[in-house]
Scaffold this active site. Structure first.
Site, mmCIF file in Angstrom:
data_model
loop_
_atom_site.group_PDB
_atom_site.id
_atom_site.type_symbol
_atom_site.label_atom_id
_atom_site.label_comp_id
_atom_site.label_asym_id
_atom_site.label_seq_id
_atom_site.Cartn_x
_atom_site.Cartn_y
_atom_site.Cartn_z
ATOM 1 N N LYS A 1 -1.174 -32.604 -23.168
ATOM 2 C CA LYS A 1 -2.165 -31.559 -23.729
ATOM 3 C C LYS A 1 -3.540 -31.522 -22.951
ATOM 4 C CE LYS A 1 0.152 -31.699 -28.156
ATOM 5 N NZ LYS A 1 0.414 -32.661 -29.362
ATOM 6 N N GLN A 59 -3.038 -35.950 -33.956
ATOM 7 C CA GLN A 59 -1.553 -36.102 -33.372
ATOM 8 C C GLN A 59 -0.752 -36.779 -34.439
ATOM 9 O OE1 GLN A 59 -0.129 -35.063 -30.211
ATOM 10 N NE2 GLN A 59 1.680 -35.678 -31.231
ATOM 11 N N ASP A 93 -2.625 -26.351 -35.492
ATOM 12 C CA ASP A 93 -1.206 -26.627 -35.486
ATOM 13 C C ASP A 93 -0.760 -26.216 -36.782
ATOM 14 O OD1 ASP A 93 -0.056 -28.207 -33.960
ATOM 15 O OD2 ASP A 93 -0.657 -30.296 -34.689
#
Ligand code: NDP
Length: 278
Positions: free
Chosen positions: A52, A96, A119
């Site tokens: 990322k 994460q 997200d």
């Protein structure tokens, strides 16, 4: 024989669009900023975070990675999220997944400001998705929809069967497909007549984490098959679909690797751009 839905190719095209948007933003003195928080040293997560960071660099998105020790408490994590929520140079925050089990994951994800939730994991954004409002959509389902659209797959009125009901893939995928006017069926580990249902699918999306689980006899002729699964077997990545045999009956199919995976990452970048314009 199915044609391949090439996630690398489609994601590369989307990346070009993203680059153009970043240039436009830079002309307005906006540099999109993404903060990524990694708690602990899960090997797969460490690789994802590194990738990322790399893609942000490639595209011109400012990235800040917070690598926190395994021993981090929920309260320490929430404090960091609070600071990032306040930080004007940071437009997107990604925690994460998975976080170590002693951390209250639900509280942590929901502490992220819905406006920075790139997200799409907060209750607010999930709720908006369910009622069909514009919002940040979880990156993998969003990437799958982008692939289907790129391939001009007819969705309206088609029967979409999703195998797997996780909060990050199966459930948001079902909301997206409903919004596109598909008739949606969701299957899971307690589904008793799975083959009977998957055989009805015009579009079959599989996210269960079981290598080569979907076999040729479970797929209708000319179905579009999307394989989300990533299973590491003897150092190789294997999908949830028995690709070599299913490709003989499907009309279009995603490979693993090189299918859904590359799309997930570009959707994160795309959500970060969107966040920087809110
Ligand atoms: P989860 O483990 O959270 O969920 C798996 C789902 O599959 C559950 O709903 C489970 O049912 C269902 N399931 C398990 N076994 C069966 C079975 N025999 N028959 C029918 N359904 C079954 O997984 P995720 O959604 O997080 O991930 C799924 C896969 O996708 C994994 O391989 C993961 O690595 C991959 N993945 C890939 C991404 C990408 O970018 N390509 C992104 C995210 C995930 P139940 O709810 O009843 O337990």
């Amino acid at each position: 024989m199915a044609t391949l839905i090439d996630g690398k190719l489609i994601s590369a095209k989307i990346k070009e669009d993203i680059k153009a948007k970043i240039e436009e933003l830079k002309a307005k003195n906006i540099t999109p900023g993404l903060a990524v928080i990694l708690v602990g040293e899960d090997p797969a997560s460490t690789v994802y975070v590194r990738n990322k960071e790399k893609m942000c660099g490639e595209l011109g998105i400012k990235s800040e990675v917070y690598r926190l020790p395994e021993s981090t408490t929920t309260s320490e994590l929430l404090d960091l999220i609070d600071k990032l929520n306040e930080n004007k140079a940071i437009h997107g925050i990604l925690l994460q997944h998975p976080v170590p089990s002693h951390i209250d994951e639900y509280a942590a994800f929901n502490r992220i400001s819905p406006k920075k939730d790139v997200d799409g994991f907060t209750d607010v954004n999930i709720g908006k998705l369910v009622i069909g409002k514009d919002t940040f959509v979880s990156c993998t389902p969003n990437g799958i929809l982008a692939m289907l659209k790129h391939e001009n797959v007819d969705i309206s009125g088609k029967h979409c069967v999703i195998v797997g009901r996780s909060n990050i893939v199966g459930k948001p995928m079902s909301s997206l497909m409903l919004k596109e006017n598909a008739t949606v069926t969701i299957c899971h580990s307690k589904t008793t007549n799975l083959t009977e249902i998957t055989k009805q699918a015009d579009i079959l999306i599989v996210a269960i984490g079981k290598p080569k689980f979907i076999t040729k006899d479970m797929v209708k002729k000319d179905a579009v098959v999307i394989d989300v699964g990533i299973n590491r077997i003897d150092g190789k990545l294997i999908g949830d679909v028995d690709f070599d045999n299913v490709k003989e009956v499907a009309s279009k199919i995603t490979p693993v690797p090189g299918g859904v995976g590359p799309m997930t990452m570009v959707m994160l970048m795309s959500n970060t751009i969107k966040a920087s314009t809110l």
